[in-house]
Design an enzyme around this catalytic site. Structure first.
Site, short mmCIF file in Angstrom:
data_model
loop_
_atom_site.label_atom_id
_atom_site.label_comp_id
_atom_site.label_asym_id
_atom_site.label_seq_id
_atom_site.Cartn_x
_atom_site.Cartn_y
_atom_site.Cartn_z
CB CYS A 4 -5.93 -0.97 5.25
SG CYS A 4 -4.18 -1.46 5.23
CD GLU B 40 -2.15 4.07 3.01
OE1 GLU B 40 -3.35 4.15 3.28
OE2 GLU B 40 -1.71 3.26 2.18
CG HIS C 86 -2.04 -0.97 1.09
ND1 HIS C 86 -3.03 -1.07 2.04
CD2 HIS C 86 -2.36 -1.90 0.13
CE1 HIS C 86 -3.89 -2.02 1.68
NE2 HIS C 86 -3.49 -2.53 0.53
CB CYS D 88 -1.49 1.37 6.12
SG CYS D 88 -1.05 0.59 4.54
#
Length: 161
Positions: free
Chosen positions: A101, A77, A75, A104
């Protein structure tokens, strides 16, 4: 007299996150992130994609079916966090297009990021985002949705000669 139509810091850093998202090879979801120091200096950026060394052509990009992208994609992040290369993130702000999420959120809290500014919270009703918000709250990480005054921002690559 100085220009009056300049963009805000939040719009600037979110713009960098959105520009980073344009690097994603994901055909359905492009997310970018930008980590900024308390002094308003960009520390790192990231986007959703495969880890370094993993060919974009050898892994699946589908959202459904027998083999999906989900076990492989990093992801935005987390990518920005890892791309910081050990620089101190304590007290930093993370700008991201989509609310983080739960996985993260763990990295955000552990790295010392103190604020998350996001554009979309379209998965707010999911268990993953509810867990993320619970952990961010417990970890003392502030978060809020950016309400930009802009709807678009155009980059012009033409050079005056």
């Amino acid at each position: 007299m100085k220009r009056q139509d300049y963009i805000s810091w939040d719009e600037y850093f979110m713009g960098v996150a959105l520009l980073a998202a344009r690097r994603s090879k994901d055909p359905s979801t492009q997310v970018g992130a930008c980590i900024v120091s308390p002094e308003k200096i960009i520390i790192s950026t990231g986007y959703n994609g495969l880890p370094n060394g993993c060919s974009d052509d050898e892994y699946p990009w589908g959202r459904e079916g027998e083999e999906t992208k989900y076990p492989y994609v990093v992801h935005a992040e987390l990518n920005a966090n890892l791309n910081a290369g050990g620089r101190v993130l304590r007290g930093a702000t993370l700008y991201v297009a989509l609310f983080p999420c739960n996985e993260c959120a763990k990295a955000i809290i552990q790295s010392g990021i103190k604020e998350v500014i996001y554009l979309s919270d379209k998965y707010a009703a999911t268990d993953v985002v509810r867990a993320s918000k619970r952990m961010l709250d417990s970890g003392g990480v502030q978060y809020h949705q950016l309400k930009p005054t802009l709807t678009t921002l155009t980059l012009d690559y033409r050079v005056e000669e």
